[in-house]
Design a protein around this motif. Structure first.
Motif, PDB file in Angstrom:
ATOM      1  N   GLU A  38       0.608  -1.222   0.047  1.00 33.36           N
ATOM      2  CA  GLU A  38       0.046  -0.090  -0.137  1.00 33.36           C
ATOM      3  C   GLU A  38       0.982   1.175  -0.237  1.00 33.36           C
ATOM      4  O   GLU A  38       0.449   2.272  -0.615  1.00 33.36           O
ATOM      5  CB  GLU A  38      -1.048   0.071   1.218  1.00 33.36           C
ATOM      6  CG  GLU A  38      -1.900  -0.966   1.142  1.00 33.36           C
ATOM      7  CD  GLU A  38      -3.099  -0.786   2.121  1.00 33.36           C
ATOM      8  OE1 GLU A  38      -3.065   0.373   2.943  1.00 33.36           O
ATOM      9  OE2 GLU A  38      -3.732  -1.783   2.343  1.00 33.36           O
ATOM     10  N   TYR A  39       2.056   1.117   0.654  1.00 29.80           N
ATOM     11  CA  TYR A  39       2.838   2.245   1.067  1.00 29.80           C
ATOM     12  C   TYR A  39       4.197   2.064   1.019  1.00 29.80           C
ATOM     13  O   TYR A  39       4.442   1.339   1.890  1.00 29.80           O
ATOM     14  CB  TYR A  39       2.401   3.132   2.194  1.00 29.80           C
ATOM     15  CG  TYR A  39       2.592   4.789   1.973  1.00 29.80           C
ATOM     16  CD1 TYR A  39       1.721   5.584   1.484  1.00 29.80           C
ATOM     17  CD2 TYR A  39       3.577   5.247   2.390  1.00 29.80           C
ATOM     18  CE1 TYR A  39       1.713   6.879   1.168  1.00 29.80           C
ATOM     19  CE2 TYR A  39       3.922   6.647   2.487  1.00 29.80           C
ATOM     20  CZ  TYR A  39       2.974   7.375   1.787  1.00 29.80           C
ATOM     21  OH  TYR A  39       3.037   8.948   1.777  1.00 29.80           O
ATOM     22  N   ILE A  40       5.177   2.476   0.027  1.00 30.80           N
ATOM     23  CA  ILE A  40       6.439   2.636   0.278  1.00 30.80           C
ATOM     24  C   ILE A  40       7.265   3.609   0.702  1.00 30.80           C
ATOM     25  O   ILE A  40       7.115   4.849   0.160  1.00 30.80           O
ATOM     26  CB  ILE A  40       7.191   2.091  -1.115  1.00 30.80           C
ATOM     27  CG1 ILE A  40       6.502   0.833  -1.802  1.00 30.80           C
ATOM     28  CG2 ILE A  40       8.544   1.802  -1.114  1.00 30.80           C
ATOM     29  CD1 ILE A  40       6.926   0.253  -3.071  1.00 30.80           C
ATOM     30  N   ILE A  41       8.097   3.503   1.765  1.00 31.91           N
ATOM     31  CA  ILE A  41       8.914   4.675   2.339  1.00 31.91           C
ATOM     32  C   ILE A  41      10.312   4.342   2.293  1.00 31.91           C
ATOM     33  O   ILE A  41      10.880   3.058   2.609  1.00 31.91           O
ATOM     34  CB  ILE A  41       8.595   4.908   3.622  1.00 31.91           C
ATOM     35  CG1 ILE A  41       7.051   4.834   4.064  1.00 31.91           C
ATOM     36  CG2 ILE A  41       9.369   5.947   4.417  1.00 31.91           C
ATOM     37  CD1 ILE A  41       6.651   4.643   5.614  1.00 31.91           C
ATOM     38  N   LEU A  46       0.005   8.392   8.529  1.00 33.20           N
ATOM     39  CA  LEU A  46      -0.225   7.367   7.753  1.00 33.20           C
ATOM     40  C   LEU A  46      -1.517   6.096   8.219  1.00 33.20           C
ATOM     41  O   LEU A  46      -2.429   5.822   7.560  1.00 33.20           O
ATOM     42  CB  LEU A  46       1.021   6.444   7.685  1.00 33.20           C
ATOM     43  CG  LEU A  46       2.026   6.873   6.667  1.00 33.20           C
ATOM     44  CD1 LEU A  46       3.361   6.025   6.814  1.00 33.20           C
ATOM     45  CD2 LEU A  46       1.672   7.077   5.302  1.00 33.20           C
ATOM     46  N   LYS A  47      -1.505   6.371   9.545  1.00 35.41           N
ATOM     47  CA  LYS A  47      -2.553   5.643  10.197  1.00 35.41           C
ATOM     48  C   LYS A  47      -3.762   6.223  10.065  1.00 35.41           C
ATOM     49  O   LYS A  47      -4.830   5.678   9.638  1.00 35.41           O
ATOM     50  CB  LYS A  47      -2.161   5.464  11.737  1.00 35.41           C
ATOM     51  CG  LYS A  47      -3.219   4.753  12.481  1.00 35.41           C
ATOM     52  CD  LYS A  47      -2.866   4.635  13.932  1.00 35.41           C
ATOM     53  CE  LYS A  47      -3.866   3.620  14.676  1.00 35.41           C
ATOM     54  NZ  LYS A  47      -3.539   3.706  16.077  1.00 35.41           N
ATOM     55  N   LYS A  48      -3.943   7.599  10.055  1.00 33.25           N
ATOM     56  CA  LYS A  48      -5.200   8.432   9.823  1.00 33.25           C
ATOM     57  C   LYS A  48      -5.499   8.314   8.240  1.00 33.25           C
ATOM     58  O   LYS A  48      -6.631   8.083   7.860  1.00 33.25           O
ATOM     59  CB  LYS A  48      -4.942   9.851   9.915  1.00 33.25           C
ATOM     60  CG  LYS A  48      -4.964  10.159  11.543  1.00 33.25           C
ATOM     61  CD  LYS A  48      -4.487  11.902  11.752  1.00 33.25           C
ATOM     62  CE  LYS A  48      -4.580  11.747  13.187  1.00 33.25           C
ATOM     63  NZ  LYS A  48      -4.073  13.304  13.590  1.00 33.25           N
ATOM     64  N   MET A  49      -4.531   7.957   7.684  1.00 31.34           N
ATOM     65  CA  MET A  49      -5.031   7.434   5.969  1.00 31.34           C
ATOM     66  C   MET A  49      -5.502   6.164   5.842  1.00 31.34           C
ATOM     67  O   MET A  49      -5.533   5.647   4.727  1.00 31.34           O
ATOM     68  CB  MET A  49      -3.894   8.104   5.289  1.00 31.34           C
ATOM     69  CG  MET A  49      -3.473   9.711   5.051  1.00 31.34           C
ATOM     70  SD  MET A  49      -2.242  10.269   4.044  1.00 31.34           S
ATOM     71  CE  MET A  49      -1.247   8.677   3.784  1.00 31.34           C
TER      72      MET A  49
END
Length: 85
Positions: free
Chosen positions: A6-9, A27-30
């Motif tokens: 879902e998300y790459i940092i 990120l948690k809120k999203m």
């Protein structure tokens, strides 16, 4: 098992300066749950490939270079605080 990204940092000294507590809380809120973290660990220089193309964010967490194990420790602590507490 399938890992659905879902998300790459990417953590890099060249990245945008971020406070990890606020970053992971955001990120948690999203509702980002499946997060992949890439940490550079080079004695000098940076990534040879352009990870910015596949990364959702390229961030830096300190003004100076840090050892990879230090970055890993910091991200694990702040991830745990945001997602598991």
């Amino acid at each position: 098992s399938d890992l659905k990204k879902e998300y790459i940092i990417t953590f890099s000294s060249d990245g945008k300066k971020e406070d990890l507590k606020h970053f992971f809380n955001g990120l948690k809120k999203m509702s980002e749950k499946n997060i992949v973290c890439i940490i550079g660990g080079f004695p000098s220089g940076n990534f040879h490939s352009n990870l910015q193309k596949i990364s959702d964010d390229v961030i830096s967490i300190f003004d100076d270079n840090l050892a990879a194990w230090t970055v890993a420790s910091e991200l694990l602590v702040h991830y745990r605080q945001a997602y598991m507490d």
